[in-house]
Enzyme design. Sequence first.
Site, short mmCIF file in Angstrom:
data_model
loop_
_atom_site.label_atom_id
_atom_site.label_comp_id
_atom_site.label_asym_id
_atom_site.label_seq_id
_atom_site.Cartn_x
_atom_site.Cartn_y
_atom_site.Cartn_z
N ASP A 22 0.87 -1.18 0.00
CA ASP A 22 0.00 0.00 0.00
C ASP A 22 0.90 1.23 0.00
O ASP A 22 1.52 1.56 1.02
CB ASP A 22 -0.90 0.02 1.24
CG ASP A 22 -1.98 -1.06 1.22
OD1 ASP A 22 -1.72 -2.16 0.68
OD2 ASP A 22 -3.08 -0.82 1.75
N LYS A 39 -6.94 3.36 -3.45
CA LYS A 39 -7.32 3.39 -2.04
C LYS A 39 -7.56 4.83 -1.59
O LYS A 39 -6.79 5.72 -1.93
CB LYS A 39 -6.21 2.73 -1.22
CG LYS A 39 -6.42 2.70 0.29
CD LYS A 39 -5.26 1.96 0.97
CE LYS A 39 -5.31 2.07 2.48
NZ LYS A 39 -4.16 1.39 3.13
N LYS A 69 -10.28 0.29 -2.48
CA LYS A 69 -10.17 0.07 -1.04
C LYS A 69 -10.44 1.36 -0.28
O LYS A 69 -9.58 2.24 -0.23
CB LYS A 69 -8.77 -0.47 -0.68
CG LYS A 69 -8.56 -0.68 0.82
CD LYS A 69 -7.16 -1.21 1.12
CE LYS A 69 -6.86 -1.25 2.60
NZ LYS A 69 -5.50 -1.77 2.90
#
Length: 326
Positions: free
Chosen positions: A158, A226, A262
């Site tokens: 991430d 995300k 996400k």
Amino acid sequence: MTTPPSAPEPADQLADVTASDAALRRFLHGLPGVDAVGLEARAAVLKTRSVKTTAKARAIDLAISMIDLTTLEGADTPGKVRSLCAKGVRPDLTDRDVPPVAAICVYPDMVDTARRALAGSDVAVASVATAFPAGRAPLPVKLADTREAVAAGADEIDMVIDRGAFLAGRYLRVFEEIRAVREACARPGGEDAHLKVIFENGELATYDNIRRASWLAMLAGADFIKTSTGKVAVNATLPNTLLMLQAVRDFRAVTGRPTGVKPAGGIRTTKDAIGYLVAVKETLGEEWLTPDLFRFGASSLLNDLLMQRQKLGSGHYSGPDYVTVD
């Protein structure tokens, strides 16, 4: 997760978009402007959709299976990470029918601990990287951060974008950084780590910027986009996540390539989670209702899902000791 194509190039019809900073700026600023009133009204409608009984039970189990159970604190210890891993594999020790979570998300120095604790399970190890959460580091440092996490066993990375560069309109720099991090996710002789690109929507300030960031990351080859780090005042919201889902839909229509989404930070209740699942289904269809294409970045959400699941099964809530305190 489904294996993505390695280092995908933009679709032919978009190949010239990233040829220069000027071309990329023209493309991103040429995207349709976001109707903020319409977007927020649509999100409000989706949030009120009623999901009952059997459908709610299925939605709860699906949400559990989509969680990236997360601990990203300076006080994290190996013991805390091992405990979180055990909870991710068996969220409810009294009920073996509860599915495991999708991943455990930790800092790079805790990847090896998580990998060992999760050995033999289907739960992935996710690691934040690239000088998370601020992203204020030279690119070589960010790449070293990524490579070390991958070498330690991270299945997913991430990363955070350089919001300063993005807000200054230096889009090609952000694009090239994402591409470089994706290359750093390579694992010789094995499957590459999957790349989630974090925008920090609360700092991007406008819906138009969130749409531009979504397209920019997908052009650069992100496996997931995300919303946020969970470390600022405004994290995931249903409107900004809905906008990202719409960008994924439109990007796939042009390129044929699916991208996951996400939302992270601030999603704490079963009602919240179900609202997001409704948004996914209504925007992208049933095929996106899988951990391969949708995740929740959360720490406390799992406890509420477990409590609600137990309530559906027994007709009453358990006491405060039913779930662990993360």
